[in-house]
Design an enzyme around this catalytic site. Structure first.
Site, PDB file in Angstrom:
ATOM      1  N   CYS A   1      -6.895  -6.824   7.871  1.00 44.14           N
ATOM      2  CA  CYS A   1      -7.589  -7.512   6.778  1.00 44.14           C
ATOM      3  C   CYS A   1      -7.200  -6.916   5.427  1.00 44.14           C
ATOM      4  CB  CYS A   1      -9.091  -7.359   6.941  1.00 44.14           C
ATOM      5  SG  CYS A   1      -9.681  -7.788   8.576  1.00 44.14           S
TER       6      CYS A   1
ATOM      7  N   ARG B   1       0.126  -7.805   5.198  1.00 46.90           N
ATOM      8  CA  ARG B   1      -0.655  -7.011   6.147  1.00 46.90           C
ATOM      9  C   ARG B   1      -0.983  -7.799   7.402  1.00 46.90           C
ATOM     10  NH1 ARG B   1      -3.414  -2.690   3.601  1.00 46.90           N
ATOM     11  NH2 ARG B   1      -5.265  -2.940   4.889  1.00 46.90           N
TER      12      ARG B   1
ATOM     13  N   TRP C   1      -7.972 -10.654   9.611  1.00 46.51           N
ATOM     14  CA  TRP C   1      -7.174 -10.562  10.828  1.00 46.51           C
ATOM     15  C   TRP C   1      -8.204 -10.445  11.942  1.00 46.51           C
ATOM     16  CZ3 TRP C   1      -5.984  -6.909  14.730  1.00 46.51           C
ATOM     17  CH2 TRP C   1      -4.767  -7.119  15.391  1.00 46.51           C
TER      18      TRP C   1
ATOM     19  N   ASN D   1     -13.224  -4.682   6.030  1.00 42.89           N
ATOM     20  CA  ASN D   1     -12.024  -4.381   6.803  1.00 42.89           C
ATOM     21  C   ASN D   1     -12.398  -3.239   7.743  1.00 42.89           C
ATOM     22  OD1 ASN D   1      -9.507  -3.931   7.762  1.00 42.89           O
ATOM     23  ND2 ASN D   1      -8.634  -3.153   5.856  1.00 42.89           N
ATOM     24  N   GLY D   2     -12.098  -3.382   9.031  1.00 42.24           N
ATOM     25  CA  GLY D   2     -12.439  -2.328   9.996  1.00 42.24           C
ATOM     26  C   GLY D   2     -13.234  -2.910  11.148  1.00 42.24           C
TER      27      GLY D   2
ATOM     28  N   GLU E   1      13.885   1.191  19.444  1.00 43.72           N
ATOM     29  CA  GLU E   1      13.646   0.584  18.139  1.00 43.72           C
ATOM     30  C   GLU E   1      14.380  -0.763  18.009  1.00 43.72           C
ATOM     31  OE1 GLU E   1      11.531   0.908  16.016  1.00 43.72           O
ATOM     32  OE2 GLU E   1      12.295   0.027  14.170  1.00 43.72           O
TER      33      GLU E   1
ATOM     34  N   LYS F   1      12.451  -4.231  17.206  1.00 44.83           N
ATOM     35  CA  LYS F   1      12.807  -5.046  16.030  1.00 44.83           C
ATOM     36  C   LYS F   1      13.020  -6.488  16.452  1.00 44.83           C
ATOM     37  CE  LYS F   1      11.757  -3.491  13.365  1.00 44.83           C
ATOM     38  NZ  LYS F   1      11.086  -2.257  13.368  1.00 44.83           N
TER      39      LYS F   1
ATOM     40  N   GLU G   1       9.520  -8.208  18.008  1.00 45.94           N
ATOM     41  CA  GLU G   1       8.343  -8.423  17.151  1.00 45.94           C
ATOM     42  C   GLU G   1       8.537  -9.566  16.165  1.00 45.94           C
ATOM     43  OE1 GLU G   1       7.111  -5.168  14.580  1.00 45.94           O
ATOM     44  OE2 GLU G   1       9.161  -4.514  14.318  1.00 45.94           O
TER      45      GLU G   1
ATOM     46  N   HIS H   1      16.515   1.578  38.931  1.00 45.81           N
ATOM     47  CA  HIS H   1      15.281   1.852  39.674  1.00 45.81           C
ATOM     48  C   HIS H   1      14.314   0.675  39.591  1.00 45.81           C
ATOM     49  CE1 HIS H   1      16.553   5.891  40.571  1.00 45.81           C
ATOM     50  NE2 HIS H   1      16.993   5.971  39.331  1.00 45.81           N
TER      51      HIS H   1
ATOM     52  N   LYS I   1       0.589  -5.226   9.142  1.00 42.91           N
ATOM     53  CA  LYS I   1       1.412  -4.140   8.616  1.00 42.91           C
ATOM     54  C   LYS I   1       0.745  -2.787   8.842  1.00 42.91           C
ATOM     55  CE  LYS I   1       4.932  -2.374   6.479  1.00 42.91           C
ATOM     56  NZ  LYS I   1       6.171  -2.258   7.258  1.00 42.91           N
TER      57      LYS I   1
END
Ligand code: M6R
Length: 608
Positions: free
Chosen positions: A2, A27, A75, A101-102, A481, A485, A488, A504, A603
Site C-alpha cells: 500500500c 509499490r 494492495w 499500510n500494514g 536471480e 527476473k 516475476e 535427482h 516493491k
C-alpha cells in the site's frame, strides 16, 4: 504494498495527493482512494483498479476541493480488491477517515469487541477496525484517541488520520511500516516513500516506531507514544526528482538496467581510495572485522540471491564460514549463534517486514547486525548496528536490477575488506581484484549494448511454458536471480537448479524444445556444468549458455552462446546477470506484460 500520501497546506489537496500516489504506483496496488475535507465534511472517493480510474472519477481531484486530505493505494491483504475494501475508511458518522499500510494482527479480537459495542462494519478489512476504535476513544482530543488505539493494536501500521472536528490538521503514526513527513513553505505532507513528495519538498522527517506527527499548514509537531513533544531533525534528500522518472525509456526496468554501469562506478568512487577500500558509513573497525568468526546473511528475493553469491565470495576470499537464509525462515528457526557472529541483512528497500523482524530478533539477542541497504533513512538503515549503503538511487521497477548489482558490489567490497583484515588475501591479490572491480562498469556497459541480439532471442520464447536455469557455485546463484527476473515479470514458469541436482528429479521435466539456460562462468566447474548441459540436451532441451569469452568450445555443446568479458571469477555474477536481466525483460515485453508493475507483486513487502 500500500501507499499513503497526505497533504495539508495552501494548495488544493486532491491533485497533490493523486500526483503523489502516482509516484507510488511502483509499490504495487489493486485499488485507490482519497479523502478530502471540503470545509464541511470529509468526502471520500475510491475505486478498484488503476489509479487513473480514480483520477478520472474525480476529474484529477477537481471534484474534491479542499486543502487537507489523505490518499491511499491498496494492495489487498484482508478482503478482496473491491471499492468497499479500498481505503480510506470512515467511522459510522463519517467524521473520521483513516488510511493504513500494514496488518493489524489482532483485528478479529478488536472487531468482535467493537461489534459487541454496537459498531457496524461494512468492509472485510483489518483497517476498518481502526476507524471504529478511533471513534470509540475520541473524546475531543485526537492525539489521545490515536495513542490509545496505538496501545491496543498489534501488528504493523502506517496511518494517516483526519478528524472532521479538527479540519486544520492531519495525524500520522507508524509502527514497522514506513512513513515519512515532509514540509515546505506552503504546507506539510505524509508519504510512504520519498518519490511521492519529492516534487514539492526535499525536507523530510523519517518517523520512528510509535511516533505521532501532527501536520498543520505551517506547523509540524511530533509526539511520543506518551504524548510528549519530540524534537526531530529533518533530512535533506539529495537525489533529484528526475532520478525517479522514466527519462525516455519505455520502462523503469530498462532505464534501471542501463543505470547499472553508473551505479557500479559511483559505488567504487565512494568506496575505493588510494588503493584501499574505505566504506565511510560502515563504522566497523579493523578489530570488529577480525573478530568475526561466522556470518549469517539474511534477506528475501533478489537480495537473498545476492546473499547466495556473497556466501561463495566471502568464504573464498576471507575464509569465514557463511550461512545464507531467507529472512522469513531465519526469523523462526532459532539459529545457534554467538556474539562473534555477524548477521548481514540485505535489503533494497530497507523496509521488508521479514528482514526487519529477523534483524530485530538478532539485535534483541545481542548479535550485531550490518545492514546492506539502498534506501537511506529506511528502517533497516536506521536500526542496524552497522550500515553499508548501496548507491543505486531510487529503484522504481518492482523487478530489481540496479539495486541487485549494487548489492553484489557491496558484498565484494565487504569480502575484500574482511579478507584483508583476516590476512587471507595478500596485497598483490587485493590490488588485482580492485583493478578487476574498476573494469566492471564498462564491461556491463558493453553487455548492455548487445541488447538487440538478446531481444531477438527472447522473442522466440514468449510462448514458452517453462524455462530452467542451471549452474554450479556462483553460477547457481546467478541462475537463481536469472530465473526470478524472468518469472516475476513474464509469468512464465521458471526454476533455477544447482546443475548437479537436476538428475535427482527435475530432469524429468525437460521436454523437446524446453529452454535451459546454463551459466558456466566458473572455470573450475566448467567441465562439470558442460556435462549437465549435455544431459539436458540429450533429452531435447534447447540450451542457452552464458560463459566467459574464450570458451569457444561451448559452441559445440550449446545451441546459443552469450559470452561475458573476462573478470575475476568472484565478480562474474555482475556480468552474467546482465544478459539474463535483458532476456527476462524482453520476454515480458514481447508478451505485453506490465513490466514495471507485475501482477500480485509489490516493491516493498512491508507485511509478513
Ligand atoms: O527491498 P528488499 O531488497 O528487502 O526486497 C526483497 C524482495 O522483495 C525483492 O528482491 C523482490 O524479490 C524483487 N521483486 C525481485 O526483483
Amino acid at each position: 504494498m500500500c501507499g499513503i500520501v497526505g497533504y495539508i497546506g495552501e494548495g488544493q489537496a486532491a491533485p497533490i495527493i493523486l500526483d503523489g500516489l502516482a509516484k507510488l504506483e511502483y509499490r504495487g496496488y489493486d485499488s485507490a482512494g482519497i479523502a478530502v475535507y471540503d470545509g464541511e465534511q470529509i468526502r471520500i472517493k475510491k475505486s478498484v483498479g488503476r489509479l487513473k480510474i480514480l483520477v478520472e472519477l474525480t476529474h484529477n481531484g477537481e471534484m474534491l476541493p479542499g486543502n487537507l486530505g489523505i490518499g491511499h493505494t491498496r494492495w489487498a491483504t484482508h478482503g478482496a480488491p473491491t471499492d468497499v475494501n479500498s481505503h480510506p475508511h470512515y467511522n459510522a458518522k463519517e467524521t473520521i477517515a483513516v488510511v493504513h499500510n500494514g496488518i493489524i494482527e489482532n483485528y478479529i479480537k478488536l472487531r468482535n469487541k467493537m461489534e459487541s459495542k454496537g459498531y457496524k462494519f461494512v468492509s472485510d478489512t483489518d483497517t476498518e477496525v481502526l476507524a471504529h476504535l478511533l471513534d470509540y476513544y475520541y473524546k475531543g482530543n485526537p492525539l489521545e484517541a490515536i495513542t490509545k488505539v496505538m496501545h491496543r493494536v498489534e501488528g504493523s501500521y502506517a496511518l494517516g488520520v483526519v478528524f472532521a472536528e479538527h479540519p486544520d490538521r492531519i495525524f500520522a503514526v507508524r509502527k514497522a511500516s514506513p512513513l515519512i513527513v515532509g514540509q515546505n513553505s506552503e504546507g506539510c505532507f505524509i508519504a510512504s516513500d520519498v518519490p511521492a513528495i519529492l516534487k514539492y519538498t526535499r525536507t523530510v522527517y523519517f518517523m520512528e516506531n510509535q511516533e505521532v506527527a501532527c501536520l498543520q499548514k505551517n506547523k509540524l509537531t511530533f509526539y511520543s507514544a506518551d504524548e510528549e513533544v519530540l524534537h526531530k531533525e529533518p533530512v535533506t534528500i539529495e537525489w533529484d526528482a528526475q532520478a525517479a522518472e522514466k527519462g525516455g525509456y519505455e520502462h523503469y526496468m530498462l532505464k534501471e538496467m542501463y543505470e547499472q554501469p553508473k551505479v557500479l562506478e559511483e559505488t567504487l568512487r565512494k568506496c575505493i581510495s588510494h588503493g584501499d577500500i574505505r566504506i565511510d558509513e560502515l563504522k566497523m573497525s579493523e578489530s570488529d572485522f577480525r573478530s568475526i568468526n561466522k556470518i549469517y546473511i539474511v534477506a528475501c528475493g533478489s537480495s537473498y540471491h545476492a546473499g547466495v553469491t556473497g556466501k561463495y565470495v566471502i568464504e573464498n576470499i576471507a575464509r569465514v564460514s557463511v550461512e545464507v537464509d531467507l529472512a522469513s525462515e531465519f526469523r523462526y528457526r532459532n539459529p545457534i549463534i554467538d556474539d562473534k557472529s555477524l548477521v548481514i541483512v540485505i535489503s533494497q528497500s530497507g523496509e521488508t517486514a521479514d528482514s526487519l523482524a529477523a534483524m530485530a530478533d538478532m539485535r534483541a539477542k545481542g548479535i550485531k547486525v550490518t545492514g546492506i541497504v539502498n534506501v537511506v533513512g529506511s528502517s533497516i538503515a536506521r536500526d542496524a548496528d552497522y550500515i553499508m549503503y548501496t548507491w543505486a538511487g531510487p529503484e522504481i521497477a518492482v523487478a530489481t536490477t540496479k539495486a541487485y548489482s549494487a548489492q553484489l558490489m557491496a558484498l565484494y567490497l565487504f569480502a575484500m575488506k574482511l579478507g584483508k583484515a583476516k590476512g587471507t588475501i595478500d596485497s598483490e591479490v587485493f590490488s588485482g581484484m580492485l583493478e578487476d572491480l574498476k573494469l566492471l562498469p564498462q564491461q556491463v556497459e558493453f553487455l548492455l549494448s548487445n541488447r538487440s541480439k538478446i531481444q531477438k532471442f527472447a522473442n522466440r520464447y514468449i510462448g514458452a511454458k517453462s524455462i530452467f536455469f542451471i549452474g554450479r557455485g556462483i553460477d547457481y546463484a546467478i541462475s537463481l536471480e536469472g530465473s526470478l527476473k524472468l518469472k516475476e515479470i513474464s509469468y512464465i514458469h521458471s526454476e533455477a537448479y544447482a546443475a548437479g541436482e537436476l538428475k535427482h528429479g527435475t530432469i524429468s521435466l525437460i521436454e523437446e524444445g524446453t529452454l535451459v539456460a546454463c551459466v558456466a562462468t566458473q572455470e573450475h566447474l566448467y567441465k562439470k556444468t558442460i556435462s549437465n548441459m549435455v544431459e539436458v540436451k540429450a533429452r531435447g532441451a534447447f540450451v542457452l549458455a552464458v560463459t566467459n569469452e574464450g570458451n569457444y568450445d561451448m559452441e559445440k555443446e550449446a545451441d546459443y552462446v552469450i559470452y561475458i568479458p573476462k573478470t575475476n571469477p568472484y565478480f562474474a555474477n555482475t556480468l552474467a546477470i546482465i544478459p539474463l536481466q535483458l532476456f527476462g525483460y524482453y520476454v515480458a515485453v514481447g508478451k505485453g506484460c506490465d513490466v514495471d508493475k507485475p501482477r500480485n507483486l509489490a516493491k516493498s513487502v512491508t507485511v509478513e
